[in-house]
Design an enzyme around this catalytic site. Structure first.
Site, PDB file in Angstrom:
ATOM      1  N   HIS A 183      19.016  16.170 -26.652  1.00  0.00           N
ATOM      2  CA  HIS A 183      17.513  15.799 -26.915  1.00  0.00           C
ATOM      3  C   HIS A 183      17.056  17.392 -26.489  1.00  0.00           C
ATOM      4  O   HIS A 183      17.451  17.923 -25.237  1.00  0.00           O
ATOM      5  CB  HIS A 183      17.162  14.857 -25.920  1.00  0.00           C
ATOM      6  CG  HIS A 183      17.634  14.741 -24.605  1.00  0.00           C
ATOM      7  ND1 HIS A 183      17.031  15.387 -23.443  1.00  0.00           N
ATOM      8  CD2 HIS A 183      18.687  14.261 -23.950  1.00  0.00           C
ATOM      9  CE1 HIS A 183      17.472  15.428 -22.524  1.00  0.00           C
ATOM     10  NE2 HIS A 183      18.867  14.536 -22.636  1.00  0.00           N
ATOM     11  N   TYR A 232      33.201   6.911 -23.890  1.00  0.00           N
ATOM     12  CA  TYR A 232      33.490   5.788 -22.903  1.00  0.00           C
ATOM     13  C   TYR A 232      34.185   4.540 -23.282  1.00  0.00           C
ATOM     14  O   TYR A 232      33.662   3.940 -24.348  1.00  0.00           O
ATOM     15  CB  TYR A 232      31.799   5.284 -22.609  1.00  0.00           C
ATOM     16  CG  TYR A 232      30.901   6.472 -22.496  1.00  0.00           C
ATOM     17  CD1 TYR A 232      30.592   7.060 -21.267  1.00  0.00           C
ATOM     18  CD2 TYR A 232      30.272   6.935 -23.732  1.00  0.00           C
ATOM     19  CE1 TYR A 232      29.747   8.088 -21.284  1.00  0.00           C
ATOM     20  CE2 TYR A 232      29.313   7.978 -23.753  1.00  0.00           C
ATOM     21  CZ  TYR A 232      29.143   8.749 -22.472  1.00  0.00           C
ATOM     22  OH  TYR A 232      28.161   9.515 -22.227  1.00  0.00           O
ATOM     23  N   GLU A 238      27.510  17.456 -19.984  1.00  0.00           N
ATOM     24  CA  GLU A 238      26.271  17.906 -20.547  1.00  0.00           C
ATOM     25  C   GLU A 238      25.905  19.152 -20.057  1.00  0.00           C
ATOM     26  O   GLU A 238      25.952  19.567 -18.834  1.00  0.00           O
ATOM     27  CB  GLU A 238      25.197  16.949 -19.967  1.00  0.00           C
ATOM     28  CG  GLU A 238      23.795  17.292 -20.329  1.00  0.00           C
ATOM     29  CD  GLU A 238      22.741  16.131 -20.120  1.00  0.00           C
ATOM     30  OE1 GLU A 238      23.147  15.214 -19.341  1.00  0.00           O
ATOM     31  OE2 GLU A 238      21.685  16.020 -20.579  1.00  0.00           O
ATOM     32  N   ASP A 257       0.802  -1.386  -0.157  1.00  0.00           N
ATOM     33  CA  ASP A 257      -0.090   0.088   0.097  1.00  0.00           C
ATOM     34  C   ASP A 257       0.994   1.318   0.033  1.00  0.00           C
ATOM     35  O   ASP A 257       0.538   2.423   0.344  1.00  0.00           O
ATOM     36  CB  ASP A 257      -1.108   0.061   1.144  1.00  0.00           C
ATOM     37  CG  ASP A 257      -0.352  -0.015   2.379  1.00  0.00           C
ATOM     38  OD1 ASP A 257       0.998  -0.455   2.619  1.00  0.00           O
ATOM     39  OD2 ASP A 257      -1.016  -0.044   3.549  1.00  0.00           O
ATOM     40  N   HIS A 272      23.376   4.222 -18.397  1.00  0.00           N
ATOM     41  CA  HIS A 272      22.355   4.484 -17.319  1.00  0.00           C
ATOM     42  C   HIS A 272      22.436   3.805 -15.858  1.00  0.00           C
ATOM     43  O   HIS A 272      21.480   3.358 -15.429  1.00  0.00           O
ATOM     44  CB  HIS A 272      20.959   4.187 -18.142  1.00  0.00           C
ATOM     45  CG  HIS A 272      20.528   4.969 -19.208  1.00  0.00           C
ATOM     46  ND1 HIS A 272      19.573   4.763 -20.038  1.00  0.00           N
ATOM     47  CD2 HIS A 272      20.951   6.206 -19.670  1.00  0.00           C
ATOM     48  CE1 HIS A 272      19.503   5.748 -20.737  1.00  0.00           C
ATOM     49  NE2 HIS A 272      20.159   6.685 -20.722  1.00  0.00           N
ATOM     50  N   HIS A 294      13.499  13.971 -21.316  1.00  0.00           N
ATOM     51  CA  HIS A 294      13.513  13.926 -22.875  1.00  0.00           C
ATOM     52  C   HIS A 294      12.390  14.266 -23.423  1.00  0.00           C
ATOM     53  O   HIS A 294      11.292  13.371 -23.676  1.00  0.00           O
ATOM     54  CB  HIS A 294      13.712  12.230 -23.108  1.00  0.00           C
ATOM     55  CG  HIS A 294      15.122  11.662 -22.667  1.00  0.00           C
ATOM     56  ND1 HIS A 294      15.511  10.473 -22.661  1.00  0.00           N
ATOM     57  CD2 HIS A 294      16.254  12.248 -22.324  1.00  0.00           C
ATOM     58  CE1 HIS A 294      16.525  10.167 -22.348  1.00  0.00           C
ATOM     59  NE2 HIS A 294      17.241  11.400 -22.005  1.00  0.00           N
ATOM     60  N   GLU A 298      25.313  17.056 -24.902  1.00  0.00           N
ATOM     61  CA  GLU A 298      26.224  16.320 -24.079  1.00  0.00           C
ATOM     62  C   GLU A 298      26.784  15.003 -24.674  1.00  0.00           C
ATOM     63  O   GLU A 298      26.415  13.862 -24.654  1.00  0.00           O
ATOM     64  CB  GLU A 298      25.050  15.679 -23.223  1.00  0.00           C
ATOM     65  CG  GLU A 298      23.754  14.608 -24.042  1.00  0.00           C
ATOM     66  CD  GLU A 298      22.845  14.256 -22.852  1.00  0.00           C
ATOM     67  OE1 GLU A 298      23.078  13.474 -22.448  1.00  0.00           O
ATOM     68  OE2 GLU A 298      21.452  14.739 -23.111  1.00  0.00           O
ATOM     69  N   ARG A 357      31.335  12.185 -19.801  1.00  0.00           N
ATOM     70  CA  ARG A 357      30.324  12.867 -20.455  1.00  0.00           C
ATOM     71  C   ARG A 357      30.221  14.316 -20.104  1.00  0.00           C
ATOM     72  O   ARG A 357      30.325  14.644 -18.516  1.00  0.00           O
ATOM     73  CB  ARG A 357      28.777  12.265 -20.255  1.00  0.00           C
ATOM     74  CG  ARG A 357      27.867  13.070 -21.063  1.00  0.00           C
ATOM     75  CD  ARG A 357      26.538  12.084 -21.183  1.00  0.00           C
ATOM     76  NE  ARG A 357      25.846  11.958 -20.004  1.00  0.00           N
ATOM     77  CZ  ARG A 357      25.999  10.536 -19.529  1.00  0.00           C
ATOM     78  NH1 ARG A 357      26.596   9.596 -20.056  1.00  0.00           N
ATOM     79  NH2 ARG A 357      25.348  10.214 -18.509  1.00  0.00           N
ATOM     80  N   ASP A 415      19.252  19.174 -16.511  1.00  0.00           N
ATOM     81  CA  ASP A 415      19.860  17.833 -17.012  1.00  0.00           C
ATOM     82  C   ASP A 415      21.189  18.078 -17.362  1.00  0.00           C
ATOM     83  O   ASP A 415      21.472  18.474 -18.401  1.00  0.00           O
ATOM     84  CB  ASP A 415      19.264  17.301 -18.226  1.00  0.00           C
ATOM     85  CG  ASP A 415      19.626  15.805 -18.785  1.00  0.00           C
ATOM     86  OD1 ASP A 415      20.670  15.366 -17.872  1.00  0.00           O
ATOM     87  OD2 ASP A 415      19.512  15.280 -19.811  1.00  0.00           O
ATOM     88  N   HIS A 467      25.627   7.464 -28.158  1.00  0.00           N
ATOM     89  CA  HIS A 467      24.635   7.978 -28.029  1.00  0.00           C
ATOM     90  C   HIS A 467      24.684   9.336 -28.858  1.00  0.00           C
ATOM     91  O   HIS A 467      25.659   9.674 -29.413  1.00  0.00           O
ATOM     92  CB  HIS A 467      24.099   8.150 -26.591  1.00  0.00           C
ATOM     93  CG  HIS A 467      25.063   9.074 -25.881  1.00  0.00           C
ATOM     94  ND1 HIS A 467      25.070  10.416 -25.875  1.00  0.00           N
ATOM     95  CD2 HIS A 467      25.850   8.717 -24.917  1.00  0.00           C
ATOM     96  CE1 HIS A 467      26.106  10.723 -25.010  1.00  0.00           C
ATOM     97  NE2 HIS A 467      26.687   9.760 -24.352  1.00  0.00           N
ATOM     98  N   ASP A 508      25.326  12.444 -13.646  1.00  0.00           N
ATOM     99  CA  ASP A 508      24.453  12.976 -14.633  1.00  0.00           C
ATOM    100  C   ASP A 508      23.319  13.378 -13.621  1.00  0.00           C
ATOM    101  O   ASP A 508      22.610  12.409 -13.185  1.00  0.00           O
ATOM    102  CB  ASP A 508      24.227  11.866 -15.412  1.00  0.00           C
ATOM    103  CG  ASP A 508      23.210  12.622 -16.822  1.00  0.00           C
ATOM    104  OD1 ASP A 508      22.381  13.619 -16.180  1.00  0.00           O
ATOM    105  OD2 ASP A 508      23.102  11.879 -17.625  1.00  0.00           O
TER     106      ASP A 508
HETATM  107  N1  GLY Z   1      19.853  12.236 -18.102  1.00  0.00           N
HETATM  108  C1  GLY Z   1      19.417  11.750 -19.185  1.00  0.00           C
HETATM  109  C2  GLY Z   1      20.103  12.133 -20.376  1.00  0.00           C
HETATM  110  O1  GLY Z   1      20.896  12.872 -20.174  1.00  0.00           O
HETATM  111  O2  GLY Z   1      19.717  12.032 -21.467  1.00  0.00           O
HETATM  112 MN    MN Z   2      21.657  13.773 -18.492  1.00  0.00          MN
HETATM  113 MN    MN Z   3      20.545  14.424 -21.143  1.00  0.00          MN
END
Ligand code: GLY
Ligand code: MN
Ligand code: MN
Length: 439
Positions: free
Chosen positions: A354, A388, A408, A39, A243, A361, A384, A406, A271, A350, A260
């Site tokens: 975005h 890697y 970003e 619950d 991720h 996103h 970003e 990374r 982000d 990647h 991140d």
């Molecule tokens: N934190 C997810 C991305 O950077 O797209």
């Molecule tokens: Mn991110």
């Molecule tokens: Mn991002």
């Protein structure tokens, strides 16, 4: 208090949507509660489309927009006031509040939805609804329409077309207003401060979750109760897992830490990613790769301006990353051929950004027809790029293994170019090392 969206702006959004609806009807439910276990529930988060049109943050609500309806165009179904229940689960606006505080023309109990909706759907040609977005709710919507079909002989016109609501609404959401940008700047500031805090406290021997705690502390301390997504706090090899959210490993002397993390403020996201050395000093290999990523990021950001198309930042990033890998001897060959062959892919898998907004996103098309979308003022994107190099990456010398980087930032397209909203956290090698040394 932080900036917020005014009632006037919510009303203007509804009007703008209704103008494009061709006499149809829009049905916009908020999110359901999601059970966590038994619950216990996950924290409630309104559906972004619903929030965008209403500002109404309670669960169990459906907005219906019916342009031209004489008794009122904006109908809100919500929970009724109930002092006993409110004692347990919190205050409710109720039907009166829906009208007085949220400008609904008409408000009905959510429990009456199945009784009232068929009548509202009668004689409407198009139904604007996001089929597939709302789980079991789809069946109810189809059930109302099918119920009307059974009554056509009574002279009722049944809606003849379902149209994806997102097609209209998501294009509106793609362009941020001044008030939205204010909120996004605030979310960016808080998130940048959280990253600075993480850099200051990080020491070899700490656990990843201890650094995560610093991020969350700063978010909540400043009124952003929830992150916009699960924070990624990955040391060493974990920085190569895109991720990674376990955040439960020790941070080792000599490793990099990739964070991140961004907060959500009034349903608007930030982000940010930064990568820094756990011990405060980049090794020569880390520095060399970091500066390749940073150069790629700067080149990509430079492409964000009106008139350029969506893919230009990615193309710029790929160019700089590949040239950097070639210069360091990690790739060998001829630059243009390496780019054509996507030789960077095992290390950069990647895309470079975005849309960003109420959803991390965010909604909005990246292509119109076959052509990449062109940047226009008010759009917000992340930039970003990363590299890697997991241990064992074929053909890559050991000295580069377990380096995940990374960088970003969040970038608003402005009339003359762009604005970086996340500049409050350093990203050059010298600035990162100085911040970490100064603590
Ligand atoms: N934190 C997810 C991305 O950077 O797209
Ligand atoms: Mn991110
Ligand atoms: Mn991002």
């Amino acid at each position: 208090m932080h900036p917020a969206i005014s009632r006037k702006e919510f009303a203007a959004r509804r009007r703008q949507l209704m103008k494009q609806m061709d006499g149809g009807i829009a049905i916009v439910p908020t999110n359901p509660h999601h059970t966590r276990n038994r619950d216990t529930e996950f924290p409630f988060r309104p559906h972004s489309d619903f929030q965008y049109l209403t500002g109404f943050a309670e669960p169990e609500a459906v907005a219906v927009l019916i342009p031209g309806r004489p008794q009122g165009e904006f109908v809100l179904f919500c929970r009724e006031r109930d002092p006993a229940k409110e004692t347990w689960t919190g205050r409710r606006a109720g039907l009166e509040g829906a009208r007085a505080q949220y400008d609904a023309d008409d408000a009905f109990p959510i429990t009456d939805l199945d009784d009232i909706m068929p009548g509202l759907l009668e004689n409407r040609g198009k139904v604007f609804y996001s089929l597939g977005e709302h789980g079991e709710f789809d069946q109810r919507v189809l059930g109302w329409v099918n119920g009307l079909r059974a009554r056509v002989r009574a002279g009722i016109h049944v809606p003849s077309e379902f149209v994806d609501l997102g097609h209209l609404l998501h294009d509106m959401r793609l362009f941020k207003s001044a008030a939205e940008l204010k909120l996004m700047r605030r979310a960016a500031d808080i998130s940048a401060e959280a990253h600075c805090r993480a850099m200051r406290v990080c020491r070899p021997g700490m656990m990843e979750f201890q650094v995560e705690a610093e991020l969350r502390h700063e978010f909540i301390r400043q009124g952003a109760r929830l992150p916009a997504y699960e924070p990624i706090v990955g040391g060493g090899a974990n920085g190569c897992i895109l991720h990674y959210v376990d955040n439960d490993a020790p941070l080792n002397d000599g490793d990099l830490l990739l964070i991140d993390a961004g907060c959500e403020l009034d349903c608007y996201a930030a982000d940010i990613t930064r990568t820094f050395p756990v011990n405060g000093r980049f090794s020569p290999q880390q520095k060399a790769l970091y500066e390749v990523v940073l150069d790629a990021q700067l080149a990509a950001i430079d492409k964000v301006r009106p008139g350029n198309h969506w893919n230009e930042p990615h193309e710029a990033a790929v160019q700089v990353l590949t040239a950097g890998l070639l210069r360091l001897g990690i790739l060998t060959g001829e630059l243009e051929q390496l780019i054509a062959d996507e030789a960077y892919r095992p290390m950069y898998m990647h895309r470079t950004g975005h849309w960003l907004g109420m959803d991390v996103h965010d909604v909005g098309e990246y292509k119109l027809g076959d052509a990449w979308r062109v940047f226009e003022p008010g759009m917000v994107t992340t930039i970003e790029p990363g590299l890697y190099i997991a241990a064992g990456t074929p053909g890559v010398d050991k000295q580069w293994w377990d380096i995940g980087i990374r960088i970003e930032d969040n970038v608003v397209v402005t009339r003359r170019g762009h604005e970086i909203t996340t500049g409050g956290v350093p990203k050059t090698v010298a600035d990162v090392e100085a911040l970490m040394a100064g603590s």
